[in-house]
Each structure stands twice: as C-alpha cells, then as structure tokens.
Design a protein around this motif. Structure first.
Motif, PDB file in Angstrom:
ATOM      1  N   LYS A   1     -17.453  15.699  46.874  1.00  0.00           N
ATOM      2  CA  LYS A   1     -17.325  14.658  47.897  1.00  0.00           C
ATOM      3  C   LYS A   1     -18.501  13.674  47.881  1.00  0.00           C
ATOM      4  CE  LYS A   1     -14.429  17.470  50.856  1.00  0.00           C
ATOM      5  NZ  LYS A   1     -13.710  17.540  52.104  1.00  0.00           N
TER       6      LYS A   1
ATOM      7  N   LYS B   1     -20.397  18.819  55.619  1.00  0.00           N
ATOM      8  CA  LYS B   1     -19.228  19.181  54.801  1.00  0.00           C
ATOM      9  C   LYS B   1     -19.674  19.754  53.474  1.00  0.00           C
ATOM     10  CE  LYS B   1     -15.932  15.619  56.198  1.00  0.00           C
ATOM     11  NZ  LYS B   1     -15.034  14.580  55.686  1.00  0.00           N
TER      12      LYS B   1
ATOM     13  N   GLY C   1      -9.397  21.769  54.744  1.00  0.00           N
ATOM     14  CA  GLY C   1      -9.876  21.828  56.133  1.00  0.00           C
ATOM     15  C   GLY C   1     -10.968  22.873  56.343  1.00  0.00           C
TER      16      GLY C   1
ATOM     17  N   LYS D   1     -21.110  10.893  59.879  1.00  0.00           N
ATOM     18  CA  LYS D   1     -20.970  10.730  61.326  1.00  0.00           C
ATOM     19  C   LYS D   1     -19.654  11.377  61.716  1.00  0.00           C
ATOM     20  CE  LYS D   1     -21.181   7.468  65.107  1.00  0.00           C
ATOM     21  NZ  LYS D   1     -22.135   8.355  65.790  1.00  0.00           N
TER      22      LYS D   1
ATOM     23  N   LEU E   1     -16.571  11.266  63.852  1.00  0.00           N
ATOM     24  CA  LEU E   1     -15.832  10.364  64.731  1.00  0.00           C
ATOM     25  C   LEU E   1     -15.071  11.227  65.742  1.00  0.00           C
ATOM     26  CD1 LEU E   1     -14.484   7.954  61.960  1.00  0.00           C
ATOM     27  CD2 LEU E   1     -16.548   7.715  63.323  1.00  0.00           C
TER      28      LEU E   1
ATOM     29  N   HIS F   1      -6.112   9.980  60.957  1.00  0.00           N
ATOM     30  CA  HIS F   1      -6.190  10.238  59.519  1.00  0.00           C
ATOM     31  C   HIS F   1      -5.065   9.432  58.875  1.00  0.00           C
ATOM     32  CE1 HIS F   1      -6.430  13.058  55.891  1.00  0.00           C
ATOM     33  NE2 HIS F   1      -5.356  12.310  55.666  1.00  0.00           N
TER      34      HIS F   1
ATOM     35  N   GLN G   1      -2.999  17.364  63.589  1.00  0.00           N
ATOM     36  CA  GLN G   1      -3.640  18.439  62.822  1.00  0.00           C
ATOM     37  C   GLN G   1      -4.024  19.587  63.739  1.00  0.00           C
ATOM     38  OE1 GLN G   1      -7.126  16.742  60.992  1.00  0.00           O
ATOM     39  NE2 GLN G   1      -5.965  15.356  59.685  1.00  0.00           N
TER      40      GLN G   1
ATOM     41  N   GLU H   1      -7.793   9.304  51.127  1.00  0.00           N
ATOM     42  CA  GLU H   1      -7.761   9.595  52.566  1.00  0.00           C
ATOM     43  C   GLU H   1      -8.821   8.773  53.297  1.00  0.00           C
ATOM     44  OE1 GLU H   1      -6.068  14.121  52.674  1.00  0.00           O
ATOM     45  OE2 GLU H   1      -8.237  13.911  52.816  1.00  0.00           O
TER      46      GLU H   1
ATOM     47  N   GLU I   1     -11.974  10.856  51.246  1.00  0.00           N
ATOM     48  CA  GLU I   1     -11.958  11.529  49.938  1.00  0.00           C
ATOM     49  C   GLU I   1     -10.685  11.188  49.168  1.00  0.00           C
ATOM     50  OE1 GLU I   1     -11.692  15.754  49.952  1.00  0.00           O
ATOM     51  OE2 GLU I   1     -10.109  15.822  51.439  1.00  0.00           O
TER      52      GLU I   1
END
Ligand code: ADP
Length: 442
Positions: A116, A158, A165, A201, A203, A208, A232, A275, A287
């Motif tokens: 990523k 991440k 997920g 950050k 959000l 999405h 989701q 995405e 990503e």
C-alpha cells in the motif's frame, strides 16, 4: 488464444468463470480440496482435479499442486479468481515460469500494488489525490507522532501488505499511538508476514467508491464507471451498487480519468479496480485491487460487458472487445452478498428469479457449507432502470430466496435496504453500526 483454462479457486467465482468459458468454447479444469469433492464447480468443469486436504494452505493456496494440475491436464492458462492466490506475485511468477498464461497483471505489477505504501507513491506520481498520511513506512514512534499531529486525529494504521478489511487499527488520541504502532506492526507480521505499516488520516464517515477498469496491456485503458461499496460490516463490503447515488457526471468523469491515468502510468494489464474514499465532494485514492472483484457483476450489468470474458481476451492476446466510443452505462445495478452464519447441509434451496434478477452462487440442495472457507454463499444482483426500482426488486428477490439448513444474513440485508438512510442514498461507511448498534445482534 486460450483453449484450456484451469481455475485456481472454488465457490461462486469458480462457477462464474466456468460459465463464461463455456460461452467462449474454452475447456475448463477445476481444482478442489477434499472438502469440496461434491461442489458445483467440480461438477461443472470439463475435468476436476483434487489438489489436497480441506485446509486452504494445503489446497487452494498450494502453488505447486495447482501448477502441476494445470500441466497434467494440458491447460494453457490459469485464472486465479478472487482471494486465495489472486494477488500473490509469486504465484503469477510460477505460473509463467511453467510456460502457462496467468489471467491477470504481471507479477511485477501485483507485487508493487500489493504494497500500500508503494501504490500510494504511484498514485501520487500519476497526479491522483491520496488520503493524507505517510508516504513511507512507519519506523519510529516520534516521527509518527509528529505526522499524526500534522494530519490530525483520528488516524488509521494499516498493514502495507494488508487486505480483506484486516490489519487496520484506528487511533483516536496521541497517547494511544506508541502502543498502537507496536500492536499494528506485530499483527501485520503475524497475518501478512510483513510488519510494515503506514498511517492515514481516518475519515469519520466516508463513502467507499471504486472505479472498474480494463486494460489490454498495450496502452488501451477503459473504465466501466464506479461502484459504491459503502455498506460495510467491519470494513468488509455487504452491498454494492452502480452508479453511486452520490457521484455526479462531472465527478465520475474526473475519477474515471484519474484512474485511467494511473493504470497508464503503471502499465497495468487486465481487469482491475481503484478504490477511493469520498467525503464532501472530494475523493482520495486508497488502493488498487489487481484482480476481478466479488462485486464485478454490478459493473457488468450497467455496462453490458462480461468482465471475465474481457480478462480472458486480454490474457489470450486478443485485446479488449469494448466499443471505441465512451461506454454508455445503463440503469442501476445492486448486489447483496448472502453470507452463512452457520455451517451444515443446505436442505432446501430456491434462488429468486424474475425480471432483473441474477444470482451468482455455488449452492444447490444438498450442498455442504464447511467451516474452512469464506462465508459468502451467494450474490443476488438486480438490474433495473433506476435505484428505487432496484431496491424494491432486491427486497422482493431476497424475500423469495429460500435457503434452509444454514442461517444467513438475508434478514439484515433486507433491513438495510428498507432503512431510511439507505433508501435516501445519503449515508456513510458507518451505516451498518448505526442500524445495528448492539454487537450481539449483528
Ligand atoms: P482492505 O485492503 O483490507 O480491503 P482498504 O484499505 O481497502 O482495506 O479499506 C477497507 C475499508 O476500511 C474501506 O472501505 C473503508 O471503509 C475503511 N477505511 C480504510 N481507510 C480508511 C480511512 N483512511 N478513513 C476511513 N475509513 C477507512
């Protein structure tokens, strides 16, 4: 030209790929684990080969067995499907080393996009806005604290190699950061064999939205519009739709042009998805998924394009079969994922039919749902002239769906569809927790 294809997957996506192969006159070879001996994909394929025991690590993730199966069955290509080895660069490499065609991007592209941090760099180079955050891996707590101060809390850590997920940790206050960094990188190492993490950050309640792309690998890149996947649960998609109720034509064109530019920049080949997170009319790159996605049918329906067919044409060197003029997207498509919450044998199975309804599934009466694999057992997809009609058709279809023998999430999907925020189109990724605040009742 692909004549014989091995499908390195199971479940509904394997069945989905086999169907398109039949349409195209391509011979199919299924692989299966001992737990899947009676499954639909093994029955539908022209040939089926057992590749190991139930555990995915010994079967659907067993690179050597899969490639051997392709060689002995005289296949000339392998489609990885979704999940399992679909974004594993080593697999793509090994497939090509065995003299077979990998239906997907090059191993080099997959490796770059699987990180990523590196993909954020590529997006920035292509002039695509990325979520504010670190452009390098986080190495020490002090500089991470400085960055978090700059971008403002909450932040999200991440795993650079994360996916599905998992491997994400939200940090609300500065005092939680040092410990969160330690835990996040330890988890990243445990889950993804790579402890690299980065920071973005967080959000609070974004949408999405993702763009579906097709690229022939020779310079032609087209996009098939967007999918909105904001419904989701635990960062995993439940309901997807196209077009998005919050994207206007100007934004669609802008996001589409940005996405095409990024794929041109990295020389992408195959079907892929970019995405984005969207908030207050702005969007940020999140990503790239270097494969076909679970939710691809909604784009197929609004664009009138069989995405699996395009993948096979690209991989076979035939290029894209889409018109030169900008693609006209028609109507509105909605997909609900049907997940099983228990395991067992399906004793009754009557999927919905009727105008505008498509069901992608590997279930049948007598099918066994084992604990070894993903809990998704069907996708109900509807296509109608507009969003309200799609919602009504979906509610009708889900009510018509009879699955006995295992518990499913059909009732909660209907509750979401009937909820005021979903019907209005105005909601964010927190919709599910807003509708089902009690974790015990989810
Ligand atoms: P994965 O690769 O595991 O699917 P993603 O990076 O695609 O993870 O993120 C999955 C979901 O997590 C997103 O759709 C969104 O709901 C949430 N998410 C990810 N990054 C952010 C962020 N910076 N701010 C808010 N939500 C986020």
């Amino acid at each position: 030209m692909i004549r014989s294809l091995l499908i390195a997957n199971r479940g509904e996506i394997a069945v989905r790929i086999i169907r398109t192969c039949k349409d195209m006159g391509i011979r199919t070879v299924a692989v299966y684990s001992q737990a899947d001996a009676d499954s639909l994909h093994t029955r539908m394929a022209d040939q089926a080969i057992c590749i190991g025991p139930a555990a995915s690590s010994e079967s659907y993730l067993n690179i050597r067995n899969i490639i051997t199966a392709a060689c002995v069955s005289r296949c000339d290509a392998i489609h990885p499907g979704v999940g399992f080895l679909s974004e594993n660069p080593k697999f793509a490499e090994e497939v090509e080393r065995a003299g077979l065609v990998f239906v997907g991007p090059t191993a080099r592209t997959i490796r770059m996009l699987g990180d990523k941090v590196r993909s954020r760099h590529s997006a920035t180079e292509a002039g695509v806005p990325v979520t504010p955050g670190s452009m390098e891996a986080i190495t020490d707590a002090a500089s991470a604290a400085e960055l978090a101060q700059q971008i403002g809390y909450p932040v999200i850590l991440k795993a650079a190699a994360g996916g599905g997920g998992r491997g994400m940790r939200i940090v609300k206050h500065a005092k939680e950061l040092p410990n969160a960094i330690t835990v996040a990188s330890r988890e990243a190492l445990a889950f993804f064999s790579d402890g690299t993490i980065h920071m973005e950050k967080y959000l609070l309640n974004p949408r999405h939205v993702e763009i579906q792309l097709l690229s022939d690998g020779k310079g032609r890149v087209v996009h098939l519009g967007e999918r909105d996947c904001s419904v989701q649960k635990n960062h995993q998609k439940l309901i997807e739709e196209s077009p998005s109720p919050i994207i206007n034509e100007q934004m669609r064109q802008q996001m589409g042009a940005d996405s095409v530019r990024l794929f041109e920049h990295i020389g992408y080949r195959g079907a892929g998805t970019i995405e984005f997170l969207v908030e207050d009319g702005a969007y940020w790159f999140m990503e790239v998924n270097a494969r076909v996605q679970v939710e691809h049918p909604v784009s197929e329906l609004v664009s009138g394009t069989d995405i699996i067919r395009q993948q096979l044409l690209i991989a076979g060197g035939k290029g894209l079969d889409v018109p030169d003029e900008p693609l006209q997207l028609r109507g509105h498509a909605l997909e609900c994922r049907v997940n099983a919450s228990t395991t067992g044998t399906v004793v009754k199975f009557n999927p919905p039919l009727g105008p505008g309804v498509r069901v992608d599934t590997h279930l049948f009466q007598g099918a066994k749902i084992s604990p070894y694999y993903d809990s998704m057992i069907a996708k109900v997809i509807v296509h109608t002239p507009h969003r309200q009609l799609s919602i009504d058709t979906m509610v009708r279809a889900l009510k018509e769906f009879v699955i006995e023998g295992v518990d499913t999430n059909i009732d909660s999907q209907i509750a979401i569809l009937l909820s005021k925020p979903f019907r209005s189109g105005v909601f964010g990724t927190d919709l599910y927790t807003r509708l089902f605040p009690d974790p015990k009742k989810r």
